[in-house]
Scaffold this motif. Structure first.
Motif, mmCIF file in Angstrom:
data_model
loop_
_atom_site.group_PDB
_atom_site.id
_atom_site.type_symbol
_atom_site.label_atom_id
_atom_site.label_comp_id
_atom_site.label_asym_id
_atom_site.label_seq_id
_atom_site.Cartn_x
_atom_site.Cartn_y
_atom_site.Cartn_z
ATOM 1 N N PHE A 171 -75.917 40.365 12.593
ATOM 2 C CA PHE A 171 -75.728 38.955 12.249
ATOM 3 C C PHE A 171 -76.307 38.010 13.287
ATOM 4 N N GLY A 172 -76.957 38.532 14.307
ATOM 5 C CA GLY A 172 -77.620 37.685 15.286
ATOM 6 C C GLY A 172 -76.701 36.794 16.093
ATOM 7 N N LEU A 173 -75.521 37.266 16.431
ATOM 8 C CA LEU A 173 -74.639 36.438 17.220
ATOM 9 C C LEU A 173 -73.821 37.279 18.162
ATOM 10 N N ARG A 174 -73.285 36.648 19.133
ATOM 11 C CA ARG A 174 -72.399 37.303 20.082
ATOM 12 C C ARG A 174 -71.116 36.487 20.166
ATOM 13 N N GLU A 204 -71.489 32.548 8.219
ATOM 14 C CA GLU A 204 -70.886 31.555 9.112
ATOM 15 C C GLU A 204 -69.373 31.763 9.201
ATOM 16 N N PHE A 205 -68.771 32.072 8.054
ATOM 17 C CA PHE A 205 -67.335 32.324 8.018
ATOM 18 C C PHE A 205 -66.981 33.547 8.878
ATOM 19 N N VAL A 206 -67.731 34.621 8.718
ATOM 20 C CA VAL A 206 -67.464 35.843 9.486
ATOM 21 C C VAL A 206 -67.644 35.577 10.977
ATOM 22 N N ARG A 207 -68.681 34.857 11.322
ATOM 23 C CA ARG A 207 -68.902 34.523 12.739
ATOM 24 C C ARG A 207 -67.725 33.728 13.303
ATOM 25 N N ALA A 208 -67.259 32.745 12.548
ATOM 26 C CA ALA A 208 -66.143 31.908 13.014
ATOM 27 C C ALA A 208 -64.863 32.732 13.164
ATOM 28 N N GLN A 209 -64.611 33.630 12.232
ATOM 29 C CA GLN A 209 -63.413 34.465 12.320
ATOM 30 C C GLN A 209 -63.515 35.440 13.492
ATOM 31 N N ALA A 210 -64.694 35.983 13.726
ATOM 32 C CA ALA A 210 -64.886 36.880 14.871
ATOM 33 C C ALA A 210 -64.641 36.131 16.176
#
Length: 147
Positions: free
Chosen positions: A5-8, A81-87
């Motif tokens: 997902f390209g995020l940390r 975006e939702f998954v990133r925010a929850q992570a």
């Protein structure tokens, strides 16, 4: 297939955590209360957030572990975006967790599609930052809920 997902996401402190436990479940089962709900730090209800793969006949009997279902859920507008925010929210809970466990319950209608995809995506993101997560899918083997 979806990658990292390209995020940390990083915990706010360098506290050692024993584990993160993520449980997917289905609200439409008689015992709809997630096993971890009484002690969950975070309960995520995705029933009204993303289109249910169940409504697509070709996906109905598949699960969130299948590539087609995973793509169906994560390709929806706002899903990543939702998954990133929850992570990030889970990572923020890590330093405050007592006793060194963060518990997360992710629910959808039947517990076979959306909750499974979201739970596994959360674990993947967290693992990318060194936060190990155990994932349990309570209802993935249950029969498809007929509605």
């Amino acid at each position: 297939m979806v990658g990292d997902f390209g995020l940390r996401v990083t915990p706010t402190d360098s506290v050692t955590i024993t584990r993160v436990v993520i449980e997917s479940f289905g609200y439409l089962h008689e015992d709809s209360k997630p096993l971890t709900s009484s002690s969950s730090h975070l309960v995520i209800d995705v029933r009204n957030l993303f289109r249910d793969p169940h409504v697509t006949p070709a996906l109905r009997y598949s699960t969130g572990r299948d590539d087609a279902v995973r793509a169906n859920v994560l390709d929806q507008v706002g899903a990543l975006e939702f998954v990133r925010a929850q992570a990030a929210a889970i990572a923020a809970l890590v330093p405050a967790a007592t006793p060194n466990v963060v518990t997360v319950a992710v629910g959808c209608a039947g517990g076979r599609h959306r909750s499974v995809v979201i739970a596994e995506a959360l674990a993947l993101l967290l693992a990318g930052d060194g936060i190990d997560a155990e994932v349990y899918h309570r209802d993935i083997r249950r029969p498809v809920v007929q509605r």
